[in-house]
Design a protein around this motif. Structure first.
Motif, PDB file in Angstrom:
ATOM      1  N   PRO A   1       0.880  -1.367   0.275  1.00 28.82           N
ATOM      2  CA  PRO A   1       0.737  -0.211   0.742  1.00 28.82           C
ATOM      3  C   PRO A   1       0.539   1.377  -0.370  1.00 28.82           C
ATOM      4  O   PRO A   1       0.045   1.996  -0.765  1.00 28.82           O
ATOM      5  CB  PRO A   1      -0.603  -0.240   1.242  1.00 28.82           C
ATOM      6  CG  PRO A   1      -1.238  -1.319   1.499  1.00 28.82           C
ATOM      7  CD  PRO A   1       0.457  -2.303   0.739  1.00 28.82           C
TER       8      PRO A   1
ATOM      9  N   GLN B   1     -11.554   2.968  -0.936  1.00 28.52           N
ATOM     10  CA  GLN B   1     -10.556   3.459  -0.836  1.00 28.52           C
ATOM     11  C   GLN B   1      -9.954   2.209  -2.231  1.00 28.52           C
ATOM     12  O   GLN B   1     -10.656   1.073  -1.687  1.00 28.52           O
ATOM     13  CB  GLN B   1      -8.797   3.956  -0.246  1.00 28.52           C
ATOM     14  CG  GLN B   1      -8.618   3.146   0.056  1.00 28.52           C
ATOM     15  CD  GLN B   1      -7.612   3.219   1.702  1.00 28.52           C
ATOM     16  OE1 GLN B   1      -7.137   3.682   1.642  1.00 28.52           O
ATOM     17  NE2 GLN B   1      -6.488   1.910   0.541  1.00 28.52           N
TER      18      GLN B   1
ATOM     19  N   TYR C   1      -5.182  -2.356  -1.944  1.00 26.23           N
ATOM     20  CA  TYR C   1      -3.194  -3.195  -2.847  1.00 26.23           C
ATOM     21  C   TYR C   1      -3.131  -3.870  -1.747  1.00 26.23           C
ATOM     22  O   TYR C   1      -2.384  -3.697  -0.360  1.00 26.23           O
ATOM     23  CB  TYR C   1      -2.162  -1.820  -2.895  1.00 26.23           C
ATOM     24  CG  TYR C   1      -2.353  -0.623  -3.818  1.00 26.23           C
ATOM     25  CD1 TYR C   1      -1.799  -1.571  -4.736  1.00 26.23           C
ATOM     26  CD2 TYR C   1      -3.336   0.090  -3.700  1.00 26.23           C
ATOM     27  CE1 TYR C   1      -2.966   0.516  -6.513  1.00 26.23           C
ATOM     28  CE2 TYR C   1      -3.462   0.933  -4.507  1.00 26.23           C
ATOM     29  CZ  TYR C   1      -3.562   0.707  -6.179  1.00 26.23           C
ATOM     30  OH  TYR C   1      -3.384   2.242  -6.407  1.00 26.23           O
TER      31      TYR C   1
ATOM     32  N   SER D   1      -1.851   4.749  -0.163  1.00 32.23           N
ATOM     33  CA  SER D   1      -2.659   3.634   0.079  1.00 32.23           C
ATOM     34  C   SER D   1      -2.738   2.955   1.593  1.00 32.23           C
ATOM     35  O   SER D   1      -1.900   3.279   1.992  1.00 32.23           O
ATOM     36  CB  SER D   1      -3.313   2.970  -0.821  1.00 32.23           C
ATOM     37  OG  SER D   1      -4.715   1.946  -0.323  1.00 32.23           O
TER      38      SER D   1
END
Length: 225
Positions: free
Chosen positions: A53, A79, A82, A60
């Protein structure tokens, strides 16, 4: 993975046939190219600044937390999530590979009593933040999605999700679960949902193609749709 039960206490109709798939079908002609990016974490965690992330093209937040033996979504705001990938040093049991694991709670496909067709309900209590399943189907382009969408509208059944989450890319692909999919295609809409869909990808993936994954937004009692 837990089994799937089918229940109809309403009438004598049977569930329409479809091809059950565990992963979304990506046609070879799309020529999807994977990158070589991966994290070098010894143990992926919220505090790691080296995990996927953090090294993603757009920063992220780390998505998951461990509660007992259960991996749960810790984010409330939507969002892109990841996750780690095959280029990472971590293994398949990594905390940041939640949607890459099989379903951990039993579910029941059932015939609704108020005319909404089939639905999905919990066969046991499910905690908030639990990964339920990925919305699987066929990846198609926009031209094909328009053609199929017209036919699905005629039948009064729509099974398509546009991949239009990202700001940098217009929706050029759609997931169609009409012929190939899993039980996620039977989950009904609700104005007060207890599940949300999050977009999930890795920093190794084509940014225009990602997974759509259901997570529980609140605790769900056994028998609840």
């Amino acid at each position: 993975m837990f089994g799937i039960h089918i229940e109809n206490n309403v009438d004598f109709t049977i569930l329409e046939k479809f091809n059950y798939i565990r992963e979304t079908i990506i046609p070879a002609e799309l020529n999807i190219k994977l990158g070589t990016v991966g994290c070098k974490c010894k143990e992926c965690s919220v505090s790691s600044s080296l995990c996927c992330p953090s090294i993603a093209a757009k920063k992220s937040n780390f998505a998951y937390r461990l509660i007992g033996d259960s991996k749960r979504l810790r984010l409330r705001n939507k969002q892109m999530l990841y996750e780690c990938n095959e280029n990472c040093d971590c293994d398949k049991d990594c905390l940041n590979r939640v949607t890459q694991q099989p379903r951990t709670y039993p579910l029941t496909i059932f015939k609704t009593s108020n005319g909404r067709g089939w639905g999905v309900k919990a066969a046991s209590a499910i905690p908030r933040g639990t990964f339920l399943m990925e919305y699987t189907g066929e990846i198609i382009d926009q031209e094909e999605s328009i053609r199929r969408g017209e036919k699905q509208d005629e039948r009064g059944q729509q099974y398509m999700f546009d991949l239009d989450y990202t700001e940098d890319f217009e929706a050029v692909h759609t997931i169609d679960a009409a012929n190939f999919g899993n039980l996620s295609r039977l989950i009904n809409h609700n104005c007060e949902p207890n599940c949300f869909i999050w977009p999930v990808t890795t920093c190794n993936q084509d940014p225009s193609i990602y997974k759509l994954c259901y997570f529980t937004y609140q605790p769900i009692k056994a028998g609840k749709e």
